[in-house]
Design an enzyme around this catalytic site. Structure first.
Site, PDB file in Angstrom:
ATOM      1  N   SER A 144       0.821  -1.206   0.000  1.00 22.12           N
ATOM      2  CA  SER A 144       0.000   0.000   0.000  1.00 22.12           C
ATOM      3  C   SER A 144       0.863   1.267   0.000  1.00 22.12           C
ATOM      4  CB  SER A 144      -0.962  -0.047   1.188  1.00 22.12           C
ATOM      5  OG  SER A 144      -2.006   0.886   1.056  1.00 22.12           O
ATOM      6  N   ASP A 188     -10.165  -3.677  -5.589  1.00 26.07           N
ATOM      7  CA  ASP A 188      -9.630  -2.939  -4.446  1.00 26.07           C
ATOM      8  C   ASP A 188     -10.434  -1.656  -4.293  1.00 26.07           C
ATOM      9  OD1 ASP A 188      -8.147  -1.296  -2.707  1.00 26.07           O
ATOM     10  OD2 ASP A 188      -6.230  -2.089  -3.404  1.00 26.07           O
ATOM     11  N   HIS A 242      -8.304  -4.865  -0.827  1.00 23.80           N
ATOM     12  CA  HIS A 242      -7.087  -4.129  -0.490  1.00 23.80           C
ATOM     13  C   HIS A 242      -6.302  -4.902   0.565  1.00 23.80           C
ATOM     14  CE1 HIS A 242      -4.588  -0.521  -0.422  1.00 23.80           C
ATOM     15  NE2 HIS A 242      -4.504  -0.668   0.896  1.00 23.80           N
TER      16      HIS A 242
END
Length: 443
Positions: free
Chosen positions: A192, A333, A362
């Site tokens: 991320s 996501d 995610h």
């Protein structure tokens, strides 16, 4: 219904050649052939559990699920003091008290997500198999998690935080690791926000990168476009954006004593204004806090959050990556809807393979057979395959990184006198996730 499909793989029109070990001289193999030979899981279907059939459920389970009893990893922590007075935490595993490894053992260097750390389940899901002994089915590697300033029990010693585009702390962490293990290949793994930092580092350093390969998951890429999608959708804004803003608020509030020592700093002035605004969304936090305190001056402070997002985005610098990079995203996501490959592969580096899964959310990628308290992440398969191939089978070219020197007790690079670090007291043995109460995991 569960979604089942083969991951879609994207390469540049002309891929790089990967030198691999053989009986004689190294053989060069095109990147697509290297992936096909070494990452079989990318050529098999990924199937989500029936009860996690979309990206929202996958993501929320990543936040709310109990992963405390699986993928246990223990660390020895080292604190580094940077030349600007900041502190970052490096968590090493396995501990020398547990297992002694050769000095040339490949090292996985990990960057966590927005407000995470070495305790996160998505980090441990990779490091447990990567660092387990070979006789137990693991890779037998060493790993180091770089915990950002103020995260995961790392003290905040200056009024400067971290951001999606700030790479200076990664630079000094890699300097320290390279000094400790000069003969070990360093393999990047990032998640991320950390993935965004890693791509920026690779693009900025180019051939001088201290990493020899990398793998990233759920990178946000185009921060302008993906923030707009996140904030303009009622559900995503009120669940994900607010959840991330709450995490960031909690992290900063843990260090109010430090901020009190710097009453005139940009962070000390900006954070109370953010609290008073009552608008607890990620975009507002970035606009009022990250823009002014997310990195060194210059380039901080930024005039607006859009200027900051445009600077920090990685979709346009992906072409500058020069080492083998596996990038993984999920098509559902909820936080990353705009991807570099949406308009083709022209902005992919010849060294990049981009894998897009059908489903996964995610940082979820939970697969069929998972159940509460014992969940399997599909993504660990291709990541471990990639780490094995690039750590053991790939021929590592001689490093072109800058020479390490010591100046006034700080480890620095020759020709770069603005960045340096030294080890300071306070390291400890890290077990479990104590001290992370009040944070939504996985964000």
């Amino acid at each position: 219904m569960p979604r089942t499909a083969l991951p879609r793989l994207f390469f540049a029109r002309n891929t790089a050649s990967i030198p691999v070990k053989g009986l004689g001289n190294p053989t060069k193999v095109p990147l697509d052939e290297f992936v096909a030979a070494n990452c079989p899981s990318l050529f098999k279907e990924y199937e989500s559990p029936w009860w996690l059939f979309n990206g929202h459920l996958q993501t929320l389970y990543c936040v709310l699920g109990d992963f405390s009893k699986i993928d246990k990893v223990e660390y020895d922590r080292t604190f580094l003091r940077t030349t600007d007075g900041g502190t970052i935490g490096l968590d090493f595993t396995p501990s020398p008290s547990e297992r002694i490894l050769p000095n040339d053992t490949p090292i996985v260097v990990v960057l966590h997500g927005l407000t995470g750390g070495s305790h996160e389940s998505y980090v441990r899901s990779i490091l447990a198999p990567a660092c387990s002994p070979v006789e137990d089915g693991g890779l037998g590697y060493r790993a180091v998690v770089v915990n950002f300033r103020g995260c995961a029990g790392v003290p905040l010693t200056t009024p400067q935080l971290y951001s999606a585009g700030t790479t200076c702390d990664l630079v000094v962490a890699l300097m320290h690791i390279s000094k400790l293990y000069p003969s070990a290949p360093l393999l990047g793994v990032a998640f991320s926000l950390g993935a965004n930092v890693l791509v920026r580092y690779l693009a900025e350093e180019g051939s001088r990168s201290r990493l020899t390969s990398a793998c990233i998951m759920a990178c946000p890429w185009n921060l302008v476009a993906n923030s707009s999608r996140l904030e303009s959708n009622f559900f995503r804004r009120n669940i994900y954006s607010r959840g991330m803003a709450q995490n960031l608020t909690t992290v900063v509030q843990r260090h109010l004593d430090t901020l009190a020592r710097f009453p005139d700093s940009p962070l000390s002035r900006a954070f109370p204004r953010f609290l008073e605004s009552g608008e607890f969304t990620l975009a507002n936090y970035d606009d009022m806090v990250a823009c002014v305190a997310g990195g060194p001056y210059p380039p901080f402070p930024f005039e607006t959050v859009l200027h900051y997002y445009a600077w920090a985005s990685t979709h346009e610098v992906l072409a500058d990556v020069t080492i083998p990079l596996l990038a993984l995203n999920a098509d559902d996501d909820p936080m990353v809807q705009v991807l570099p490959i949406d308009k083709g592969v022209d902005n992919l580096s010849p060294s990049v393979v981009f894998a897009l899964t059908t489903g996964g959310g995610h940082l979820g990628w939970f697969e069929k057979g998972s159940y509460w308290g014992h969940s399997k992440r599909w993504v660990s398969k291709p990541v471990i395959e990639w780490l094995r191939a690039t750590g053991k089978d790939m021929v590592i070219s001689p490093s072109q990184a800058r020479k390490l020197i010591e100046v006034d007790g700080y480890l620095m690079e020759e020709g770069r006198d603005t960045l340096g670090c030294q080890v300071v007291e306070g390291g400890e043995h890290i077990i479990g996730v104590e001290g992370e109460e009040g944070l939504f995991a996985g964000l």
